[in-house]
Scaffold this active site. Structure first.
Site, PDB file in Angstrom:
ATOM      1  N   ILE A  13       2.028 -26.400 -16.103  1.00 29.11           N
ATOM      2  CA  ILE A  13       2.385 -25.348 -17.071  1.00 29.11           C
ATOM      3  C   ILE A  13       3.650 -24.632 -16.612  1.00 29.11           C
ATOM      4  CG2 ILE A  13       1.561 -23.362 -18.386  1.00 29.11           C
ATOM      5  CD1 ILE A  13      -1.297 -24.237 -17.672  1.00 29.11           C
ATOM      6  N   ASP A  58       5.584 -21.402   0.383  1.00 29.43           N
ATOM      7  CA  ASP A  58       4.165 -21.131   0.158  1.00 29.43           C
ATOM      8  C   ASP A  58       4.001 -19.665  -0.247  1.00 29.43           C
ATOM      9  OD1 ASP A  58       1.391 -20.735   0.409  1.00 29.43           O
ATOM     10  OD2 ASP A  58       1.252 -22.149   2.084  1.00 29.43           O
ATOM     11  N   GLU A  81      -4.112 -23.528  -6.933  1.00 24.65           N
ATOM     12  CA  GLU A  81      -4.919 -24.748  -6.951  1.00 24.65           C
ATOM     13  C   GLU A  81      -5.686 -24.664  -8.260  1.00 24.65           C
ATOM     14  OE1 GLU A  81      -5.105 -27.386  -5.064  1.00 24.65           O
ATOM     15  OE2 GLU A  81      -3.675 -26.701  -3.552  1.00 24.65           O
ATOM     16  N   THR A 121      -6.978 -17.681 -16.321  1.00 22.09           N
ATOM     17  CA  THR A 121      -7.711 -18.666 -17.112  1.00 22.09           C
ATOM     18  C   THR A 121      -8.892 -18.038 -17.841  1.00 22.09           C
ATOM     19  OG1 THR A 121      -9.136 -20.621 -16.885  1.00 22.09           O
ATOM     20  CG2 THR A 121      -8.961 -19.215 -14.961  1.00 22.09           C
ATOM     21  N   TYR A 148     -13.127 -22.651  -8.160  1.00 26.66           N
ATOM     22  CA  TYR A 148     -11.819 -22.420  -8.794  1.00 26.66           C
ATOM     23  C   TYR A 148     -11.848 -21.158  -9.654  1.00 26.66           C
ATOM     24  CZ  TYR A 148      -8.347 -22.598 -12.516  1.00 26.66           C
ATOM     25  OH  TYR A 148      -7.375 -22.253 -13.421  1.00 26.66           O
ATOM     26  N   LYS A 152      -9.910 -17.484  -9.250  1.00 27.72           N
ATOM     27  CA  LYS A 152      -9.014 -16.887 -10.258  1.00 27.72           C
ATOM     28  C   LYS A 152      -9.536 -15.515 -10.684  1.00 27.72           C
ATOM     29  CE  LYS A 152      -5.848 -18.464 -11.973  1.00 27.72           C
ATOM     30  NZ  LYS A 152      -4.393 -18.518 -11.620  1.00 27.72           N
ATOM     31  N   ASN A 177      -7.684 -24.186 -22.285  1.00 21.15           N
ATOM     32  CA  ASN A 177      -7.209 -25.476 -21.736  1.00 21.15           C
ATOM     33  C   ASN A 177      -5.883 -25.918 -22.332  1.00 21.15           C
ATOM     34  OD1 ASN A 177     -10.183 -25.520 -21.151  1.00 21.15           O
ATOM     35  ND2 ASN A 177      -9.597 -27.502 -20.287  1.00 21.15           N
ATOM     36  N   PHE A 188      -8.259 -34.064 -17.657  1.00 18.49           N
ATOM     37  CA  PHE A 188      -8.994 -34.851 -18.654  1.00 18.49           C
ATOM     38  C   PHE A 188      -8.102 -35.651 -19.604  1.00 18.49           C
ATOM     39  CE2 PHE A 188     -11.290 -34.667 -22.885  1.00 18.49           C
ATOM     40  CZ  PHE A 188     -12.184 -35.687 -22.602  1.00 18.49           C
ATOM     41  N   PRO A 190      -4.661 -36.368 -19.760  1.00 20.72           N
ATOM     42  CA  PRO A 190      -3.793 -37.414 -19.189  1.00 20.72           C
ATOM     43  C   PRO A 190      -4.574 -38.541 -18.517  1.00 20.72           C
ATOM     44  CG  PRO A 190      -3.153 -35.237 -18.379  1.00 20.72           C
ATOM     45  CD  PRO A 190      -4.381 -35.039 -19.202  1.00 20.72           C
TER      46      PRO A 190
HETATM   47  P1  NAD Z   1      -0.924 -27.350 -11.526  1.00 21.40           P
HETATM   48  O1  NAD Z   1      -1.960 -27.694 -10.519  1.00 21.40           O
HETATM   49  O2  NAD Z   1      -0.391 -28.405 -12.419  1.00 21.40           O
HETATM   50  O3  NAD Z   1       0.334 -26.680 -10.795  1.00 21.40           O
HETATM   51  C1  NAD Z   1       0.184 -25.726  -9.788  1.00 21.40           C
HETATM   52  C2  NAD Z   1       1.520 -25.582  -9.070  1.00 21.40           C
HETATM   53  O4  NAD Z   1       1.370 -24.570  -8.054  1.00 21.40           O
HETATM   54  C3  NAD Z   1       1.976 -26.859  -8.361  1.00 21.40           C
HETATM   55  O5  NAD Z   1       3.344 -27.077  -8.607  1.00 21.40           O
HETATM   56  C4  NAD Z   1       1.742 -26.560  -6.878  1.00 21.40           C
HETATM   57  O6  NAD Z   1       2.628 -27.229  -6.012  1.00 21.40           O
HETATM   58  C5  NAD Z   1       1.962 -25.056  -6.850  1.00 21.40           C
HETATM   59  N1  NAD Z   1       1.277 -24.437  -5.705  1.00 21.40           N
HETATM   60  C6  NAD Z   1      -0.015 -24.635  -5.318  1.00 21.40           C
HETATM   61  N2  NAD Z   1      -0.274 -23.923  -4.210  1.00 21.40           N
HETATM   62  C7  NAD Z   1       0.867 -23.245  -3.900  1.00 21.40           C
HETATM   63  C8  NAD Z   1       1.219 -22.338  -2.875  1.00 21.40           C
HETATM   64  N3  NAD Z   1       0.324 -21.972  -1.936  1.00 21.40           N
HETATM   65  N4  NAD Z   1       2.462 -21.839  -2.861  1.00 21.40           N
HETATM   66  C9  NAD Z   1       3.379 -22.200  -3.804  1.00 21.40           C
HETATM   67  N5  NAD Z   1       3.102 -23.070  -4.792  1.00 21.40           N
HETATM   68  C10 NAD Z   1       1.863 -23.586  -4.848  1.00 21.40           C
HETATM   69  O7  NAD Z   1      -1.551 -26.146 -12.359  1.00 21.40           O
HETATM   70  P2  NAD Z   1      -1.388 -25.799 -13.914  1.00 21.40           P
HETATM   71  O8  NAD Z   1      -2.404 -26.525 -14.687  1.00 21.40           O
HETATM   72  O9  NAD Z   1       0.037 -25.896 -14.276  1.00 21.40           O
HETATM   73  O10 NAD Z   1      -1.826 -24.253 -13.884  1.00 21.40           O
HETATM   74  C11 NAD Z   1      -0.853 -23.237 -13.648  1.00 21.40           C
HETATM   75  C12 NAD Z   1      -1.517 -21.886 -13.744  1.00 21.40           C
HETATM   76  O11 NAD Z   1      -2.079 -21.708 -15.041  1.00 21.40           O
HETATM   77  C13 NAD Z   1      -2.676 -21.691 -12.760  1.00 21.40           C
HETATM   78  O12 NAD Z   1      -2.619 -20.374 -12.276  1.00 21.40           O
HETATM   79  C14 NAD Z   1      -3.911 -21.917 -13.599  1.00 21.40           C
HETATM   80  O13 NAD Z   1      -5.007 -21.192 -13.091  1.00 21.40           O
HETATM   81  C15 NAD Z   1      -3.460 -21.373 -14.931  1.00 21.40           C
HETATM   82  N6  NAD Z   1      -4.111 -21.942 -16.108  1.00 21.40           N
HETATM   83  C16 NAD Z   1      -4.150 -23.291 -16.273  1.00 21.40           C
HETATM   84  C17 NAD Z   1      -4.723 -23.821 -17.442  1.00 21.40           C
HETATM   85  C18 NAD Z   1      -4.758 -25.318 -17.695  1.00 21.40           C
HETATM   86  O14 NAD Z   1      -5.326 -25.735 -18.692  1.00 21.40           O
HETATM   87  N7  NAD Z   1      -4.161 -26.156 -16.852  1.00 21.40           N
HETATM   88  C19 NAD Z   1      -5.245 -22.953 -18.400  1.00 21.40           C
HETATM   89  C20 NAD Z   1      -5.208 -21.580 -18.176  1.00 21.40           C
HETATM   90  C21 NAD Z   1      -4.617 -21.087 -17.031  1.00 21.40           C
HETATM   91  O1  DAU Z   2      -9.939 -23.397 -19.444  1.00 23.35           O
HETATM   92  C1  DAU Z   2      -8.798 -23.365 -18.663  1.00 23.35           C
HETATM   93  C2  DAU Z   2      -8.921 -24.349 -17.513  1.00 23.35           C
HETATM   94  O2  DAU Z   2      -8.789 -25.645 -18.069  1.00 23.35           O
HETATM   95  C3  DAU Z   2      -7.876 -24.116 -16.422  1.00 23.35           C
HETATM   96  O3  DAU Z   2      -8.105 -22.876 -15.825  1.00 23.35           O
HETATM   97  C4  DAU Z   2      -7.940 -25.219 -15.370  1.00 23.35           C
HETATM   98  O4  DAU Z   2      -6.896 -25.053 -14.434  1.00 23.35           O
HETATM   99  C5  DAU Z   2      -7.784 -26.557 -16.060  1.00 23.35           C
HETATM  100  O5  DAU Z   2      -7.910 -27.609 -15.121  1.00 23.35           O
HETATM  101  C6  DAU Z   2      -8.836 -26.710 -17.154  1.00 23.35           C
HETATM  102  O6  DAU Z   2     -10.159 -26.771 -16.563  1.00 23.35           O
HETATM  103  P1  DAU Z   2     -11.256 -27.837 -17.071  1.00 23.35           P
HETATM  104  O7  DAU Z   2     -12.213 -28.056 -15.972  1.00 23.35           O
HETATM  105  O8  DAU Z   2     -11.777 -27.453 -18.411  1.00 23.35           O
HETATM  106  O9  DAU Z   2     -10.279 -29.132 -17.296  1.00 23.35           O
HETATM  107  P2  DAU Z   2     -10.444 -30.683 -16.948  1.00 23.35           P
HETATM  108  O10 DAU Z   2      -9.234 -31.356 -17.496  1.00 23.35           O
HETATM  109  O11 DAU Z   2     -10.787 -30.914 -15.534  1.00 23.35           O
HETATM  110  O12 DAU Z   2     -11.713 -31.097 -17.830  1.00 23.35           O
HETATM  111  C7  DAU Z   2     -11.765 -30.848 -19.233  1.00 23.35           C
HETATM  112  C8  DAU Z   2     -13.138 -31.298 -19.721  1.00 23.35           C
HETATM  113  O13 DAU Z   2     -13.243 -32.734 -19.612  1.00 23.35           O
HETATM  114  C9  DAU Z   2     -14.302 -30.756 -18.915  1.00 23.35           C
HETATM  115  O14 DAU Z   2     -15.414 -30.579 -19.802  1.00 23.35           O
HETATM  116  C10 DAU Z   2     -14.614 -31.881 -17.919  1.00 23.35           C
HETATM  117  C11 DAU Z   2     -14.326 -33.115 -18.744  1.00 23.35           C
HETATM  118  N1  DAU Z   2     -13.839 -34.307 -18.014  1.00 23.35           N
HETATM  119  C12 DAU Z   2     -12.836 -34.185 -17.118  1.00 23.35           C
HETATM  120  C13 DAU Z   2     -12.313 -35.285 -16.485  1.00 23.35           C
HETATM  121  C14 DAU Z   2     -11.190 -35.154 -15.479  1.00 23.35           C
HETATM  122  C15 DAU Z   2     -14.380 -35.552 -18.315  1.00 23.35           C
HETATM  123  O15 DAU Z   2     -15.307 -35.676 -19.159  1.00 23.35           O
HETATM  124  N2  DAU Z   2     -13.865 -36.649 -17.702  1.00 23.35           N
HETATM  125  C16 DAU Z   2     -12.853 -36.573 -16.793  1.00 23.35           C
HETATM  126  O16 DAU Z   2     -12.429 -37.618 -16.275  1.00 23.35           O
END
Ligand code: NAD
Ligand code: DAU
Length: 332
Positions: A13, A58, A81, A121, A148, A152, A177, A188, A190
């Site tokens: 993101i 970091d 993370e 999140t 996790y 958060k 998500n 999930f 990708p």
């Molecule tokens: P991601 O895992 O793809 O990216 C995290 C990034 O943070 C990476 O580039 C990693 O190298 C960096 N990082 C990790 N530890 C670090 C450290 N100690 N110092 C500096 N950099 C560090 O995560 P994402 O899915 O892009 O999520 C980004 C933010 O959005 C997170 O805070 C997550 O909680 C929040 N968020 C994610 C989702 C989602 O669906 N992915 C939804 C809501 C909120």
């Molecule tokens: O809601 C926001 C959160 O969404 C963020 O805070 C997290 O950083 C982000 O990773 C995501 O968390 P989820 O646990 O919901 O996402 P994930 O992609 O891991 O899984 C989405 C759904 O799909 C969940 O119900 C678990 C399921 N899943 C996941 C994987 C990786 C599967 O069924 N098969 C899979 O292989």
């Protein structure tokens, strides 16, 4: 001119947000990123060097963080993370980065009076029943399920305490998500797209009835920028795009895109403590700041994302085999 420090800007993101800022604003951006397994320098490739620079460091390291926070107008804090499954295997880096890292940044923002936006999140609220008519709002009590989401939740509480006790000018957003380009293949959507590209089968945890409220990462970016610019200090804003789908539906759409039967998937070991349903009521953000998503239609956004993974195999292939080997070792 805004000088913006984006932590975690080489992740999924964060990198979408940096692209958004370059496209839509005049901001000059510094990315602070540790470059963990989840990061990719390639996600920032091609961005103008006079607008975007990368510092590898970091967020737990105060000596690195402090001078960077001092010379920016705004910190947008994405670094974390982020994967629930990893937090079940080893919670330790989640506590370090998500809790201690956020603390370290807040202390720097306090010292230098820097505006701070904390990206969080919807998982901090726990989960909903499938038939619950309610959705999460800013008033929903915290009830995180996984290491996790608990980490958060802890970071959100730190931000609120630093606002109230020390007057730090901070806002918080809790988003649902995300999907879109540059998302690691452990997640999930990708994972399933790339499995199907490789002529494999999607892997569904348990019965696949779990619901997630999908939003395109570019819509998350526009919402975060609106809050960073116009949000009220100390306030929390929920971000969502009314995209509720269960996991079976999403996998069915991916399979159908490639002309495969919609039941051509494997059911694998369920996630421990697997949250059932997330759903966001984003009325406050829409009404107070006038935000709305560009991708109103999840199907159109998913199709764009599938095409992106088809066209960018060089971006994800390096991580795919290792990620699948780790899942296979835990029966997933
Ligand atoms: P991601 O895992 O793809 O990216 C995290 C990034 O943070 C990476 O580039 C990693 O190298 C960096 N990082 C990790 N530890 C670090 C450290 N100690 N110092 C500096 N950099 C560090 O995560 P994402 O899915 O892009 O999520 C980004 C933010 O959005 C997170 O805070 C997550 O909680 C929040 N968020 C994610 C989702 C989602 O669906 N992915 C939804 C809501 C909120
Ligand atoms: O809601 C926001 C959160 O969404 C963020 O805070 C997290 O950083 C982000 O990773 C995501 O968390 P989820 O646990 O919901 O996402 P994930 O992609 O891991 O899984 C989405 C759904 O799909 C969940 O119900 C678990 C399921 N899943 C996941 C994987 C990786 C599967 O069924 N098969 C899979 O292989």
């Amino acid at each position: 001119m805004d000088r913006v420090l984006v932590t975690g800007g080489a992740g999924f993101i964060g990198s979408n947000f940096v692209h958004h800022l370059v496209r839509e604003t005049d901001a000059v951006v510094t990315v602070l990123d540790k470059l963990t397994y989840a990061a990719s320098r390639d996600s920032l490739a091609g961005l103008p060097e006079d607008r975007v620079s990368l510092v590898v460091g970091d967020i737990v390291d105060a000596a690195c963080v402090d001078p960077l926070v001092a010379r920016h107008d705004l910190v947008v804090h994405f670094a974390a993370e982020s994967h629930n499954d990893n937090s079940l295997s080893d919670p330790s880096p989640f506590i370090q980065t998500n809790v201690v890292g956020t603390f370290t940044l807040l202390e720097a923002a306090r010292r230098h009076g820097t505006r701070f936006h904390h990206v969080s999140t919807d998982e901090v609220y726990g989960d909903l029943e499938l038939d619950d008519p309610e959705r999460f709002t800013e008033a929903t009590p915290y009830n995180p399920s996984s290491p996790y989401s608990a980490s958060k939740a802890g970071s959100d509480h730190l931000v609120r305490a630093w606002v109230r006790s020390f007057g730090v000018r901070a806002t918080i957003s809790n988003c649902s998500n995300n999907y879109g380009p540059w998302q690691h293949v452990e997640k999930f959507i990708p994972r399933q797209i790339t499995n199907v590209i490789d002529a494999g089968r999607p892997k569904i945890y348990g019965a696949g009835l779990n619901v997630r409220d999908w939003i395109h990462a570019d819509d998350h970016s526009s919402a975060v920028w609106a809050i960073a610019q116009r949000g009220r200090t100390g306030e929390t804003y929920l971000i969502g795009a009314d995209g509720e789908r269960n996991n079976l539906e999403v996998v069915g759409m991916i399979l159908a895109h490639f002309g495969r039967p919609t039941d051509d998937f494997d059911q694998v070991t369920d996630r421990a403590g697997h949250d059932l349903r997330y759903a966001i009521d984003s009325s406050k953000l829409r009404e107070e700041l006038g935000w709305s998503p560009r991708y109103g239609d999840f199907k159109a956004g998913l199709e764009d994302t599938i095409e992106w993974y088809v066209a960018h195999q060089d971006w994800w292939r390096g991580d795919k085999a290792r990620t699948e080997a780790a899942y296979a070792a835990q029966g997933q």
